[in-house]
Design an enzyme around this catalytic site. Structure first.
Site, short mmCIF file in Angstrom:
data_model
loop_
_atom_site.label_atom_id
_atom_site.label_comp_id
_atom_site.label_asym_id
_atom_site.label_seq_id
_atom_site.Cartn_x
_atom_site.Cartn_y
_atom_site.Cartn_z
N THR A 1 0.83 -1.10 0.12
CA THR A 1 0.03 0.19 0.04
C THR A 1 0.87 1.37 0.19
O THR A 1 1.84 0.99 0.46
CB THR A 1 -0.93 0.04 1.12
OG1 THR A 1 0.00 0.19 2.48
CG2 THR A 1 -1.67 -1.26 1.35
N GLU B 1 -5.55 -4.10 -1.01
CA GLU B 1 -5.75 -5.25 0.01
C GLU B 1 -7.08 -6.05 -0.81
O GLU B 1 -7.06 -7.09 -0.16
CB GLU B 1 -6.42 -4.93 1.44
CG GLU B 1 -5.26 -4.25 2.14
CD GLU B 1 -5.09 -2.59 2.02
OE1 GLU B 1 -5.20 -2.27 0.94
OE2 GLU B 1 -4.55 -2.05 3.02
N LYS C 1 -15.21 15.86 11.25
CA LYS C 1 -16.02 15.71 12.62
C LYS C 1 -16.18 17.24 13.01
O LYS C 1 -15.31 17.50 13.92
CB LYS C 1 -15.45 14.58 13.20
CG LYS C 1 -15.27 13.21 12.64
CD LYS C 1 -14.35 12.27 13.41
CE LYS C 1 -14.35 11.07 12.77
NZ LYS C 1 -13.04 10.27 12.73
N TRP D 1 -20.88 14.30 11.23
CA TRP D 1 -20.04 14.05 10.31
C TRP D 1 -20.27 14.55 9.04
O TRP D 1 -21.64 14.83 8.53
CB TRP D 1 -19.94 12.44 10.06
CG TRP D 1 -19.38 11.56 11.16
CD1 TRP D 1 -18.69 12.30 12.06
CD2 TRP D 1 -19.18 10.17 11.01
NE1 TRP D 1 -18.59 11.11 13.04
CE2 TRP D 1 -18.61 9.87 12.24
CE3 TRP D 1 -19.58 9.06 10.25
CZ2 TRP D 1 -18.07 8.64 12.78
CZ3 TRP D 1 -19.11 7.86 10.71
CH2 TRP D 1 -18.54 7.45 11.70
P1 ADP Z 1 -3.40 3.86 -0.97
O1 ADP Z 1 -4.17 5.00 -1.59
O2 ADP Z 1 -3.42 4.02 0.62
O3 ADP Z 1 -2.09 3.75 -1.70
P2 ADP Z 1 -5.05 1.91 -2.41
O4 ADP Z 1 -4.48 2.66 -3.67
O5 ADP Z 1 -5.12 0.74 -2.10
O6 ADP Z 1 -4.16 2.62 -1.23
O7 ADP Z 1 -6.34 2.99 -2.10
C1 ADP Z 1 -7.43 2.47 -1.67
C2 ADP Z 1 -8.28 3.48 -1.17
O8 ADP Z 1 -8.75 4.19 -2.19
C3 ADP Z 1 -9.77 3.03 -0.70
O9 ADP Z 1 -9.50 2.64 0.73
C4 ADP Z 1 -10.50 4.30 -1.01
O10 ADP Z 1 -10.28 5.15 0.18
C5 ADP Z 1 -10.11 5.11 -1.98
N1 ADP Z 1 -10.93 4.69 -3.23
C6 ADP Z 1 -10.72 3.58 -4.18
N2 ADP Z 1 -11.62 3.75 -5.09
C7 ADP Z 1 -12.53 4.84 -4.66
C8 ADP Z 1 -13.64 5.31 -5.14
N3 ADP Z 1 -14.17 4.94 -6.25
N4 ADP Z 1 -14.18 6.31 -4.67
C9 ADP Z 1 -13.73 6.79 -3.32
N5 ADP Z 1 -12.37 6.43 -2.81
C10 ADP Z 1 -11.90 5.46 -3.37
#
Ligand code: ADP
Length: 547
Positions: free
Chosen positions: A182, A329, A438, A443
């Site tokens: 990640t 994940e 918040k 929220w």
């Molecule tokens: P990181 O951004 O921490 O590197 P990831 O690339 O795995 O990790 O991103 C996952 C996160 O991206 C999700 O938990 C969510 O918050 C956000 N995300 C993914 N797709 C969407 C979407 N269509 N709309 C809003 N948020 C999204």
């Protein structure tokens, strides 16, 4: 138990490779090269070279389960690595080339990568960190000439590998095949270790018609990088169905991508919203210039796709947008927003409300959301943290026992995303836990505010953060980038938001900025914005008092 009497046939990436060889040998794979020309070859060439890569890696001393890192753009050689590394019994570890050097060093050492395959154009990224990582071999792909001492040439390795020495390993579907960290927007990077079974089932899941929908008739171009979250599994799924594949290489600007779509007659593509926002602006600026008649669907995810953008593509350019959600994940696709037949007759605004949601879970994926009172009802309103489970959801991070609390006692993964779930199962992301505003115990969804701001005709991009507030703890603050040549005042934008949201949701401040900082995966980098503007309201308050 009476056991069924079926064959034991392992769901591995090799099974996909065998099918590609058996049925799709003639089909084409096209890549945009660094010199902007196109490289073309067939699935037959691809399968042969993936197998040769497996032979070469074994000759270099690769053992079962060893990690082989890649530092590469979307291209045919990266596709060879996607299949050749697991075929050699290794674990494909994709490195995000946009990460800062310290993160790359941490990740490569934590994963104990033994071999690196690196694009020649990205060699400088490796050279900057090479003294701090411990690799046995570095193999350079796409080198135009002689390489300095200490590097192996990918093409020379493949030429020397004898195809007759390729022997298919009998892999177990539970064996690790790939790994991705990640990107650390939420703490230290953590490794997700995919098994073959997850990659194969995920391919089936995304290929279904009510998901991304992939067929042998498609021309598929993943814009989403192969160096992050497996390009949403598209390289595996497209190879499984035998689609023609198009890789944009390092050119991700709107004009190059539009050229790719037009030239290669792309039917399905996928990427993060920032890419499509740029493309939409180009299409609006030059109506009629681009022939996108081949494009059947465009999957957008990784961050919230603004409703105005989805509508803009569909209404002004006739391009269908499918919104999706996922995480590293979750291999990574968890939900996709396709519209069920019952909604066909719904009025346009309701339809776009639905299309702007992140959608329903793919087959075999289950979701629920929880707040302080327990599992929330599917009423489309009550917000809670999304929990998910299924065959392609991580059960643990790689060697990170301290992160055990990301899983519930009954084994669901806690995503950190705040959502509401509609009665028909549509999931709508309201925020990431840490981005939620918040305000005095209530929220406010930063995502909803920024989506609506981006529907304003003068706004190119908008990001909303929680800024500290002396009375309400947190209040929303919006950072806005205006479109070239357009103007709008803070007051106008607030009034625009007031048409949709209650007064207490409106941002306490709207700041105009030249650009929104982006993360290594092209998402709004709210951490950087919070560092810059997190105390903006406190400072303004102090100034007011001193006047
Ligand atoms: P990181 O951004 O921490 O590197 P990831 O690339 O795995 O990790 O991103 C996952 C996160 O991206 C999700 O938990 C969510 O918050 C956000 N995300 C993914 N797709 C969407 C979407 N269509 N709309 C809003 N948020 C999204």
């Amino acid at each position: 138990m009476l056991k069924g009497l079926m064959m034991e046939s392992q769901l591995t990436t090799n099974a996909i490779l065998r099918r590609a060889e058996m049925l799709f040998g003639h089909r084409e794979i096209v890549t945009r090269l660094p010199d902007k020309s196109f490289h073309r070859y067939t699935y037959k060439d691809f399968v042969e070279r993936a197998k040769k890569l497996a032979v070469a890696l074994r000759d270099l001393g690769l053992r079962r389960g060893d990690r082989v890192a890649t530092l590469a753009w979307n291209s045919y050689t990266h596709l060879e690595a996607y299949f050749g590394i697991p075929a050699a019994g290794g674990v494909l570890h994709t490195l995000n080339l946009r990460l800062p050097p310290e993160d790359l060093i941490y990740i490569m050492n934590h994963a104990k990568d033994r071999i690196l395959l690196v694009d020649h154009t990205l060699l400088r990224l490796y050279e900057a960190i090479k003294d701090k990582v411990h690799l046995d071999h570095v193999v350079v792909m796409g080198a135009p000439g002689e390489l300095p001492l200490g590097y192996l040439d990918y093409e020379a390795l493949l030429s020397a590998a004898d195809l007759d020495r390729y022997e298919e390993l009998s892999l177990d579907e539970w064996e690790a095949a790939a790994m991705c960290y990640t990107s650390g927007t939420t703490g230290r990077p953590k490794g997700v270790l995919y098994n073959h079974r997850a990659l194969v089932l995920h391919s089936l899941g995304v290929a279904l018609p009510d998901a991304i929908g992939l067929s042998e008739r498609d021309v598929v171009m993943p814009v989403v990088p192969m160096f992050h979250a497996n390009a949403w599994g598209i390289p595996f799924a497209a190879t499984m169905v035998g689609a023609r594949q198009v890789f944009p290489g390092p050119y991700l600007d709107p004009v190059s991508l539009l050229e790719d779509i037009q030239e290669a007659r792309v039917t399905v593509t996928a990427g993060v919203p920032t890419i499509w926002l740029g493309i939409l602006q180009e299409l609006d600026k030059n109506p009629g210039k681009w022939d996108l008649s081949s494009l059947r669907s465009m999957t957008v995810g990784g961050a919230a796709a603004p409703r105005g953008m989805i509508k803009g593509f569909e209404k002004r350019h006739g391009i269908r947008v499918v919104h999706g959600w996922g995480m590293t994940e979750t291999t990574p696709v968890g939900t996709l927003c396709t519209v069920p037949p019952e909604m066909d007759g719904a009025d346009e605004e309701t339809l776009y409300d639905i299309k702007a949601a992140q959608g329903r879970p793919l087959v075999f994926i289950e979701l629920r959301a929880r707040n302080e009172e327990g599992i929330v009802p599917w009423d489309g309103k009550t917000m809670g943290e999304l929990e998910i489970r299924g065959p392609w959801v991580a059960a643990a991070y790689y060697e990170a026992p301290e992160a055990r609390d990301r899983w519930t006692e009954d084994g669901w993964f806690r995503t950190g995303d705040i959502v509401a779930i509609h009665p028909q199962g549509f999931m709508e992301i309201k925020d990431r836990d840490k981005d939620l505003v918040k305000s005095g115990g209530e929220w406010i969804s930063s995502v909803e505010l920024e989506n609506h701001l981006m529907a304003h005709p003068a706004v190119a991009e908008a990001a909303v953060i929680a800024a500290q507030h002396p009375k309400w703890q947190e209040r929303p603050l919006a950072a806005v980038v205006l479109k070239e040549g357009q103007t709008a005042t803070e007051e106008e934008l607030k009034q625009f938001l007031a048409q949709k949201f209650p007064k207490w949701w409106l941002p306490d401040a709207i700041v105009f900025v030249p650009e929104i900082p982006k993360t290594s995966t092209g998402k709004f980098h709210k951490l950087v914005l919070r560092q810059e503007y997190g105390e903006y309201l406190l400072a303004r308050d102090r100034e007011d008092e001193s006047v």
